[in-house]
Design a protein around this motif. Sequence first.
Motif, PDB file in Angstrom:
ATOM      1  N   VAL A 174      39.445  28.313 -39.178  1.00 12.48           N
ATOM      2  CA  VAL A 174      38.173  28.417 -39.899  1.00 12.48           C
ATOM      3  C   VAL A 174      37.853  27.088 -40.579  1.00 12.48           C
ATOM      4  O   VAL A 174      36.730  26.578 -40.493  1.00 12.48           O
ATOM      5  N   LYS A 175      38.835  26.499 -41.240  1.00 13.38           N
ATOM      6  CA  LYS A 175      38.645  25.205 -41.912  1.00 13.38           C
ATOM      7  C   LYS A 175      38.321  24.116 -40.899  1.00 13.38           C
ATOM      8  O   LYS A 175      37.406  23.305 -41.104  1.00 13.38           O
ATOM      9  N   ILE A 176      39.052  24.072 -39.810  1.00 16.55           N
ATOM     10  CA  ILE A 176      38.840  23.058 -38.773  1.00 16.55           C
ATOM     11  C   ILE A 176      37.427  23.149 -38.209  1.00 16.55           C
ATOM     12  O   ILE A 176      36.737  22.139 -38.063  1.00 16.55           O
ATOM     13  N   LEU A 177      36.981  24.350 -37.917  1.00 16.51           N
ATOM     14  CA  LEU A 177      35.659  24.523 -37.319  1.00 16.51           C
ATOM     15  C   LEU A 177      34.524  24.255 -38.300  1.00 16.51           C
ATOM     16  O   LEU A 177      33.388  24.021 -37.893  1.00 16.51           O
ATOM     17  N   SER A 178      34.836  24.233 -39.596  1.00 16.83           N
ATOM     18  CA  SER A 178      33.799  23.974 -40.605  1.00 16.83           C
ATOM     19  C   SER A 178      33.626  22.480 -40.912  1.00 16.83           C
ATOM     20  O   SER A 178      32.674  22.099 -41.587  1.00 16.83           O
ATOM     21  N   GLU A 179      34.528  21.644 -40.423  1.00 23.27           N
ATOM     22  CA  GLU A 179      34.465  20.200 -40.667  1.00 23.27           C
ATOM     23  C   GLU A 179      34.191  19.479 -39.351  1.00 23.27           C
ATOM     24  O   GLU A 179      34.950  19.632 -38.396  1.00 23.27           O
ATOM     25  N   LYS A 180      33.152  18.680 -39.306  1.00 26.44           N
ATOM     26  CA  LYS A 180      32.716  18.042 -38.056  1.00 26.44           C
ATOM     27  C   LYS A 180      33.835  17.274 -37.358  1.00 26.44           C
ATOM     28  O   LYS A 180      34.086  17.472 -36.168  1.00 26.44           O
ATOM     29  N   ILE A 181      34.520  16.383 -38.065  1.00 25.41           N
ATOM     30  CA  ILE A 181      35.545  15.540 -37.428  1.00 25.41           C
ATOM     31  C   ILE A 181      36.738  16.374 -36.976  1.00 25.41           C
ATOM     32  O   ILE A 181      37.299  16.142 -35.903  1.00 25.41           O
ATOM     33  N   LEU A 182      37.119  17.384 -37.755  1.00 27.54           N
ATOM     34  CA  LEU A 182      38.230  18.253 -37.364  1.00 27.54           C
ATOM     35  C   LEU A 182      37.843  19.112 -36.166  1.00 27.54           C
ATOM     36  O   LEU A 182      38.635  19.312 -35.251  1.00 27.54           O
ATOM     37  N   ARG A 183      36.616  19.610 -36.166  1.00 27.90           N
ATOM     38  CA  ARG A 183      36.130  20.422 -35.045  1.00 27.90           C
ATOM     39  C   ARG A 183      36.145  19.599 -33.755  1.00 27.90           C
ATOM     40  O   ARG A 183      36.591  20.060 -32.713  1.00 27.90           O
ATOM     41  N   LYS A 184      35.672  18.350 -33.848  1.00 29.36           N
ATOM     42  CA  LYS A 184      35.663  17.469 -32.676  1.00 29.36           C
ATOM     43  C   LYS A 184      37.088  17.252 -32.156  1.00 29.36           C
ATOM     44  O   LYS A 184      37.339  17.329 -30.955  1.00 29.36           O
ATOM     45  N   SER A 185      38.024  17.018 -33.056  1.00 29.43           N
ATOM     46  CA  SER A 185      39.426  16.819 -32.661  1.00 29.43           C
ATOM     47  C   SER A 185      39.997  18.064 -32.010  1.00 29.43           C
ATOM     48  O   SER A 185      40.708  17.984 -31.003  1.00 29.43           O
ATOM     49  N   PHE A 186      39.693  19.222 -32.581  1.00 31.84           N
ATOM     50  CA  PHE A 186      40.179  20.484 -32.029  1.00 31.84           C
ATOM     51  C   PHE A 186      39.633  20.693 -30.615  1.00 31.84           C
ATOM     52  O   PHE A 186      40.362  21.074 -29.700  1.00 31.84           O
ATOM     53  N   LEU A 187      38.359  20.395 -30.427  1.00 35.90           N
ATOM     54  CA  LEU A 187      37.758  20.545 -29.103  1.00 35.90           C
ATOM     55  C   LEU A 187      38.346  19.542 -28.116  1.00 35.90           C
ATOM     56  O   LEU A 187      38.480  19.849 -26.929  1.00 35.90           O
ATOM     57  N   GLU A 188      38.724  18.367 -28.599  1.00 37.72           N
ATOM     58  CA  GLU A 188      39.362  17.371 -27.726  1.00 37.72           C
ATOM     59  C   GLU A 188      40.739  17.845 -27.249  1.00 37.72           C
ATOM     60  O   GLU A 188      41.156  17.507 -26.141  1.00 37.72           O
ATOM     61  N   LEU A 189      41.443  18.613 -28.072  1.00 36.87           N
ATOM     62  CA  LEU A 189      42.731  19.184 -27.637  1.00 36.87           C
ATOM     63  C   LEU A 189      42.548  19.995 -26.356  1.00 36.87           C
ATOM     64  O   LEU A 189      43.397  19.966 -25.475  1.00 36.87           O
TER      65      LEU A 189
END
Length: 124
Positions: A24-39
């Motif tokens: 939830v935290k990752i998806l709420s932060e742009k840079i973290l969301r981008k990193s998660f999607l890159e995984l």
Amino acid sequence: IQEKLRHESYPLTVAEGNSNAKKVKILSEKILRKSFLELKKLRGELYTFGVGLDKDQDNHILEALGVSEISKIHIGVYDCNFDVINQINSKLRAMNNRRNENGMEEVKISFFDSRTISPWTRTQ
């Protein structure tokens, strides 16, 4: 990494409790969301360092890796005992089972003792 730290540019970390709270935290932060999607887009081999994967705090990482195109994951384990390795293997087997169900190749798995290397020093 060392250059960034010298300039007081520190990595973002997510310290929320379980995997769902972290996601939830990752998806709420742009840079973290981008990193998660890159995984999810990774290919080839992956080396982990400092990611336990044996606890419920890292299931979101396994979820992302489960749809990626990685072929092998090398897992750094600090407390390299059979209980920890069995817990990680169990989670990775479940991830591979989901990959098989989706017609994807299994990810090969290897372990290394993370105390034997330091990602903070350069080797020549």
